[in-house]
Design a protein around this motif. Structure first.
Motif, PDB file in Angstrom:
ATOM      1  N   SER A 170     -54.352   6.037  22.223  1.00  0.00           N
ATOM      2  CA  SER A 170     -53.546   7.019  21.497  1.00  0.00           C
ATOM      3  C   SER A 170     -52.522   7.685  22.399  1.00  0.00           C
ATOM      4  O   SER A 170     -52.845   8.174  23.480  1.00  0.00           O
ATOM      5  N   TYR A 171     -51.277   7.714  21.932  1.00  0.00           N
ATOM      6  CA  TYR A 171     -50.229   8.427  22.662  1.00  0.00           C
ATOM      7  C   TYR A 171     -50.423   9.942  22.556  1.00  0.00           C
ATOM      8  O   TYR A 171     -49.769  10.702  23.270  1.00  0.00           O
ATOM      9  N   TRP A 172     -51.287  10.373  21.648  1.00  0.00           N
ATOM     10  CA  TRP A 172     -51.527  11.799  21.443  1.00  0.00           C
ATOM     11  C   TRP A 172     -52.699  12.318  22.262  1.00  0.00           C
ATOM     12  O   TRP A 172     -52.980  13.519  22.253  1.00  0.00           O
ATOM     13  N   ALA A 173     -53.376  11.437  22.957  1.00  0.00           N
ATOM     14  CA  ALA A 173     -54.497  11.871  23.793  1.00  0.00           C
ATOM     15  C   ALA A 173     -53.976  12.710  24.950  1.00  0.00           C
ATOM     16  O   ALA A 173     -52.982  12.363  25.592  1.00  0.00           O
ATOM     17  N   SER A 174     -54.636  13.828  25.223  1.00  0.00           N
ATOM     18  CA  SER A 174     -54.223  14.706  26.318  1.00  0.00           C
ATOM     19  C   SER A 174     -55.406  15.544  26.751  1.00  0.00           C
ATOM     20  O   SER A 174     -56.348  15.769  25.984  1.00  0.00           O
ATOM     21  N   ASP A 175     -55.344  16.044  27.976  1.00  0.00           N
ATOM     22  CA  ASP A 175     -56.414  16.898  28.466  1.00  0.00           C
ATOM     23  C   ASP A 175     -56.505  18.179  27.651  1.00  0.00           C
ATOM     24  O   ASP A 175     -57.593  18.686  27.379  1.00  0.00           O
ATOM     25  N   ALA A 176     -55.342  18.706  27.243  1.00  0.00           N
ATOM     26  CA  ALA A 176     -55.317  20.007  26.583  1.00  0.00           C
ATOM     27  C   ALA A 176     -55.900  19.969  25.182  1.00  0.00           C
ATOM     28  O   ALA A 176     -56.498  20.942  24.729  1.00  0.00           O
ATOM     29  N   VAL A 197     -62.057  18.203  22.988  1.00  0.00           N
ATOM     30  CA  VAL A 197     -62.908  17.954  21.824  1.00  0.00           C
ATOM     31  C   VAL A 197     -64.293  17.504  22.281  1.00  0.00           C
ATOM     32  O   VAL A 197     -64.430  16.530  23.020  1.00  0.00           O
ATOM     33  N   GLU A 198     -65.299  18.216  21.798  1.00  0.00           N
ATOM     34  CA  GLU A 198     -66.690  17.861  22.100  1.00  0.00           C
ATOM     35  C   GLU A 198     -67.199  16.811  21.126  1.00  0.00           C
ATOM     36  O   GLU A 198     -67.839  15.829  21.523  1.00  0.00           O
ATOM     37  N   SER A 199     -66.908  17.001  19.823  1.00  0.00           N
ATOM     38  CA  SER A 199     -67.379  16.042  18.822  1.00  0.00           C
ATOM     39  C   SER A 199     -66.575  16.175  17.537  1.00  0.00           C
ATOM     40  O   SER A 199     -66.018  17.236  17.235  1.00  0.00           O
ATOM     41  N   ILE A 200     -66.523  15.077  16.785  1.00  0.00           N
ATOM     42  CA  ILE A 200     -65.918  15.036  15.451  1.00  0.00           C
ATOM     43  C   ILE A 200     -66.893  14.285  14.562  1.00  0.00           C
ATOM     44  O   ILE A 200     -67.182  13.107  14.799  1.00  0.00           O
ATOM     45  N   GLU A 201     -67.406  14.958  13.536  1.00  0.00           N
ATOM     46  CA  GLU A 201     -68.461  14.358  12.716  1.00  0.00           C
ATOM     47  C   GLU A 201     -68.231  14.619  11.229  1.00  0.00           C
ATOM     48  O   GLU A 201     -67.729  15.678  10.844  1.00  0.00           O
ATOM     49  N   ALA A 202     -68.595  13.639  10.418  1.00  0.00           N
ATOM     50  CA  ALA A 202     -68.660  13.842   8.973  1.00  0.00           C
ATOM     51  C   ALA A 202     -69.965  14.575   8.694  1.00  0.00           C
ATOM     52  O   ALA A 202     -71.057  13.991   8.799  1.00  0.00           O
ATOM     53  N   THR A 203     -69.893  15.859   8.376  1.00  0.00           N
ATOM     54  CA  THR A 203     -71.095  16.671   8.201  1.00  0.00           C
ATOM     55  C   THR A 203     -71.565  16.732   6.748  1.00  0.00           C
ATOM     56  O   THR A 203     -72.594  17.332   6.457  1.00  0.00           O
ATOM     57  N   ARG A 234     -47.369  24.753  27.203  1.00  0.00           N
ATOM     58  CA  ARG A 234     -48.440  24.268  28.073  1.00  0.00           C
ATOM     59  C   ARG A 234     -48.267  22.798  28.434  1.00  0.00           C
ATOM     60  O   ARG A 234     -48.790  22.359  29.456  1.00  0.00           O
ATOM     61  N   THR A 235     -47.535  22.029  27.645  1.00  0.00           N
ATOM     62  CA  THR A 235     -47.271  20.646  28.048  1.00  0.00           C
ATOM     63  C   THR A 235     -46.388  20.601  29.283  1.00  0.00           C
ATOM     64  O   THR A 235     -46.443  19.640  30.063  1.00  0.00           O
ATOM     65  N   GLY A 289     -51.523  19.570  35.024  1.00  0.00           N
ATOM     66  CA  GLY A 289     -51.934  18.370  34.319  1.00  0.00           C
ATOM     67  C   GLY A 289     -51.342  18.264  32.928  1.00  0.00           C
ATOM     68  O   GLY A 289     -51.733  17.376  32.163  1.00  0.00           O
ATOM     69  N   GLY A 290     -50.408  19.143  32.577  1.00  0.00           N
ATOM     70  CA  GLY A 290     -49.768  19.087  31.270  1.00  0.00           C
ATOM     71  C   GLY A 290     -49.083  17.755  31.030  1.00  0.00           C
ATOM     72  O   GLY A 290     -48.592  17.116  31.976  1.00  0.00           O
ATOM     73  N   SER A 291     -49.044  17.320  29.777  1.00  0.00           N
ATOM     74  CA  SER A 291     -48.527  15.985  29.462  1.00  0.00           C
ATOM     75  C   SER A 291     -47.058  15.820  29.829  1.00  0.00           C
ATOM     76  O   SER A 291     -46.581  14.691  29.971  1.00  0.00           O
TER      77      SER A 291
END
Length: 549
Positions: free
Chosen positions: A148-154, A159-165, A459-460, A465-467
């Motif tokens: 993903s080109y949108w992946a970044s440290d910031a 993100v810790e987790s993404i779940e269908a709850t 912040r970028t 470490g900003g993108s």
């Protein structure tokens, strides 16, 4: 002629923005006829009065490299993807962020975000959008294999987790609170695709051969490589308030400025965003349509790499202070841009206008001041005899014209500033490869905010470490303020912290802001309805396109 529309609240916002930078604006924004083209920037255009069987648009920056939303990180890709794929949230033409595929969301602490999903949404193939599709789509940004080109440290790195709850709910848990996170769900970071189609398509995903499977108001009917993409109206689109008024939209890839101008004036294409600067005067005089300037989140800047004299903040500030940005706004940019006084594009916010506008008014103006520049330069410790090279893509000649003003300004204060053109195919590496940047003092950028929150953009540039921190810039005071701002639930408090960061950043100036350009939109008299603002990059603008009255 159709009229560009400005809402009352926008008119007030723009009045404040214009007033706040008046010390650096003078009257250079006036066109040859004496009118200030930037006095009122449009948000949208007159609503369409009817449907059209077909229409033609243009992408002046060329053909998309992919239609995979996670690879949509530039003008061509986003301008198309915005009409075929949708996010959990949406950036509206007035820059407000509203629920979209998510019917609502909730967060109590800025760390856990719970999204209630809209029911009855289907992909183009008729299959229902599920919570698993949503969780899968968002998790793609966390998977290095997806690239993903949108992946970044910031953002994704937090993100810790993404779940269908539940069947109708998706929960995102962050490692640390970030009250800006939800706005990213209006960008490709929040776009939902069919998990089944993505996995079945494999490496062909997003290409002319593999395509994508989304929920948007248009589907991809045909992609002729090197020529055009044709979108077809989604007859089963869930949002009946935004049912497309055009059955078939051909989006061409004309990049030559003269060819774009001729196609617009002749009516061969109905409209285009980002029309060439060289076409402004001719399009203003065109008898078959209208040139509209819209509210923007863009800026042109010179990015210091950290090498050579520009590695010294005193040199950066001196060169910027000596440069006549007013002249650049009026000549190179044909009075369609204002001199930039900040690393935050003028008007690039959807909240706390009084805070951001007041802070902007306190920043140094952009008028050239040679004596002041010499005083600033006296504090420099760099070797000032070394030539400063500013790299630009040779296909965009206006960059060379822009750099020539920096060359003139540099000479006035004893700096040797020289342009260096490289082909666009090579220029892209300056944003990704440190080796490409090595030995060069700076390179140009036409940049933009992803969301109307200045903290997100700053912040970028200034975060460690900003993108877009290409020089290794670091300021402990800024790092502390960034952490406080991200954790601030109150928008006014966040805005106040952000303006503190803004002032510190302008004192060090890792980027040299040049101008804040308006959106340049041209439409023929047969069509209307699209947003005039920069929201078009993520908003389904083509769904609003239709017949003019």
């Amino acid at each position: 002629m159709k009229k560009a529309l400005v809402t009352t609240s926008l008119a007030l916002s723009m009045t404040l923005a214009v007033a706040s930078c008046s010390s650096g604006s003078g009257n250079g924004d006036a066109a040859a006829d004496g009118k200030d083209r930037l006095a009122e920037l449009a948000v949208t255009t007159e609503a369409a009065s009817g449907e059209l069987e077909s229409a033609t648009w243009n992408l002046p920056f060329g053909e998309p490299a992919s239609l995979d939303p996670i690879l949509a990180f530039n003008y061509p890709e986003n301008t198309v993807v915005a009409n075929i794929c949708e996010g959990l949230m949406m950036i509206e033409p007035d820059f407000s962020v509203t629920p979209n595929l998510a019917e609502s969301f909730d967060t109590q602490d800025g760390q856990t975000y719970v999204y209630q999903l809209r029911q009855g949404v289907t992909f183009w193939d008729g299959s229902p959008m599920t919570a698993q599709d949503v969780a899968y789509s968002l998790n793609r940004h966390l998977d290095p294999a997806e690239g993903s080109y949108w992946a970044s440290d910031a953002v994704s790195g937090n993100v810790e987790s993404i779940e269908a709850t539940s069947d109708t709910e998706v929960t995102v848990t962050l490692k640390a609170p970030d009250w800006t996170f939800n706005s990213y769900m209006a960008t490709p970071m929040g776009v939902v695709v069919s998990e089944e189609h993505r996995k079945a398509t494999g490496e062909a995903y997003g290409t002319p051969q593999g395509g994508v499977m989304c929920t948007g108001p248009f589907s991809v009917d045909e992609w002729q490589s090197g020529q055009s993409i044709t979108l077809a109206k989604n007859e089963a689109y869930w949002n009946t308030d935004r049912t497309p008024k055009v059955n078939s939209l051909e989006i061409q890839f004309i990049v030559d400025p003269a060819a774009i101008t001729n196609a617009l004036v002749s009516g061969a294409i109905d409209g285009s965003y980002d029309v060439p600067l060289s076409a402004v005067s001719q399009l203003e005089a065109a008898g078959n349509g209208e040139l509209i300037l819209g509210k923007s989140m863009q800026m042109l800047a010179i990015i210091a790499t950290g090498d050579g004299p520009l590695g010294d903040p005193a040199v950066r500030r001196a060169l910027w202070t000596a440069t006549d940005q007013q002249a650049l706004s009026g000549t190179v940019f044909e009075n369609t841009a204002r001199p930039a006084v900040s690393l935050i594009p003028d008007g690039g916010w959807s909240f706390a206008d009084d805070v951001f506008s007041s802070a902007r008014a306190e920043l140094p103006g952009a008028e050239a001041d040679i004596e002041k520049a010499k005083e600033i330069l006296a504090d420099a410790t760099a070797d000032l005899s070394e030539t400063i090279t500013i790299v630009y893509p040779t296909e965009r000649s206006y960059y060379a014209d822009m750099i020539s003003e920096f060359t003139r300004a540099g000479k006035e204060i004893g700096l040797d500033v020289q342009p260096q053109g490289v082909p666009s195919a090579q220029f892209g590496a300056f944003f990704s490869d440190p080796e490409a940047r090595a030995g060069h003092g700076a390179f140009v950028t036409t940049n933009y905010m992803d969301v109307p929150d200045p903290l997100v953009f700053l912040r970028t540039i200034v975060q460690e470490g900003g993108s877009q921190n290409f020089s290794g810039y670091s300021n402990p005071e800024i790092e502390e303020l960034l952490a406080k701002a991200e954790a601030a639930s109150d928008e006014t408090e966040r805005a106040e912290l952000t303006t503190e960061i803004e002032a510190l950043a302008m004192a060090d100036m890792p980027w040299l802001p040049v101008v804040d350009p308006a959106v340049r939109l041209f439409m023929s008299d047969r069509v209307t309805g699209v947003p005039a603002s920069f929201a078009y990059l993520y908003y389904p603008w083509a769904a609003d396109l239709g017949a003019a009255g």
